[in-house]
Design an enzyme around this catalytic site. Sequence first.
Site, PDB file in Angstrom:
ATOM      1  N   ASP A   1       2.223 -13.862  -6.334  1.00 29.85           N
ATOM      2  CA  ASP A   1       3.052 -14.933  -6.903  1.00 29.85           C
ATOM      3  C   ASP A   1       3.226 -14.720  -8.402  1.00 29.85           C
ATOM      4  O   ASP A   1       2.989 -15.614  -9.212  1.00 29.85           O
ATOM      5  CB  ASP A   1       2.431 -16.294  -6.614  1.00 29.85           C
ATOM      6  CG  ASP A   1       3.430 -17.442  -6.773  1.00 29.85           C
ATOM      7  OD1 ASP A   1       4.653 -17.170  -6.770  1.00 29.85           O
ATOM      8  OD2 ASP A   1       3.003 -18.601  -6.900  1.00 29.85           O
TER       9      ASP A   1
ATOM     10  N   LYS B   1      -8.739 -27.563 -12.813  1.00 31.70           N
ATOM     11  CA  LYS B   1      -7.714 -27.568 -11.766  1.00 31.70           C
ATOM     12  C   LYS B   1      -8.225 -28.347 -10.566  1.00 31.70           C
ATOM     13  O   LYS B   1      -9.294 -28.060 -10.028  1.00 31.70           O
ATOM     14  CB  LYS B   1      -7.377 -26.124 -11.381  1.00 31.70           C
ATOM     15  CG  LYS B   1      -6.218 -25.979 -10.415  1.00 31.70           C
ATOM     16  CD  LYS B   1      -5.947 -24.493 -10.199  1.00 31.70           C
ATOM     17  CE  LYS B   1      -4.784 -24.265  -9.251  1.00 31.70           C
ATOM     18  NZ  LYS B   1      -4.527 -22.814  -9.069  1.00 31.70           N
TER      19      LYS B   1
END
Length: 329
Positions: free
Chosen positions: A114, A16
């Site tokens: 989230d 990432k």
Amino acid sequence: MVYKGMLSDQRVVAIKKSKVIKKAEITQFINEVAILSQVNHRNIVKLFGCCLETEVPLLVYEYISCGSLSQVLNADSSTSFSLSWDDYLRIATETAGALSYLHSAASISIFPRDVKSSNILLDGNYRVKVSDFGASRLVPVDQTHIVTNVQGTFGYLDPEYFHTRQLNEKSDVYSFGVVLVELLLRMKPIIRSESGTMQNLSHYFIRALNEGGIADILNSEVLEEATKDEIIDVASLAELCLRLRGEERPTMKQVEVELQILRTRRANSCQANVINEEQTQPMLLTRGVKVAFQSSATLVDCRYNLESRDSQGCYDLQEEFMASASLAR
């Protein structure tokens, strides 16, 4: 950006990388390392390490091969592999278990903040790996909530948290309720109404449930594979998770237990081959079934011993939240 790579020991990994160098991105990077270094759960993605020798920091995770739950739910059924109702029940149960672990079983409470279907990854065996903890918050064990700037994804965002800025474990419960609705309806969290306006899937679902028309909006595959009682149980659980007052929602542990009971009951019925004809037949869209859906929330209310909500007050708050979500930010 997320890249696929390979380490020197031949392990396949996901890397990432931030697209830009911003203070907020660096803060999320540090936060994710802090969170994942404290958790160890089979249904939470593993962080192998990080790299600080590049222009922007890199996070190196285990590679999850089958994408996200969102991709599976929204794939074209005519050209893609489709999971069964049993698979979706397992995925929901594993996700609830991972969130319950983060809330109460880790060394310190973690609120992901989230929770959404695109952050629920699936490995080669379609087992859950909850991911993306950049927005998560660590909460001391002696605190029930923290006051923080609102962060999350519209369609999944808890209205109570949106208005009060008080983040607690029930905020994740609301978001998980939206995921349950996605499993039942196979629709995206933000949808276009008949009038052309955008609305939350949760609002659409609750309105249909209150009007007794839930059977009319269910996905056809769910109608074919699930029994009437199973659909009632999942729809009722979703309705509880989506209560606008956090105190009326169950904990993630209670949600996990209810889903485990549902899976066990389904497995036992299949194994004994004594399923009632009413359970095995595809659900008919009759008025009787609609009434059953409309009243089913009462059954789950009894399990949690929750007070009945003020429907008019909840409706007004939800309308206010929907209106505020359309404002430019």
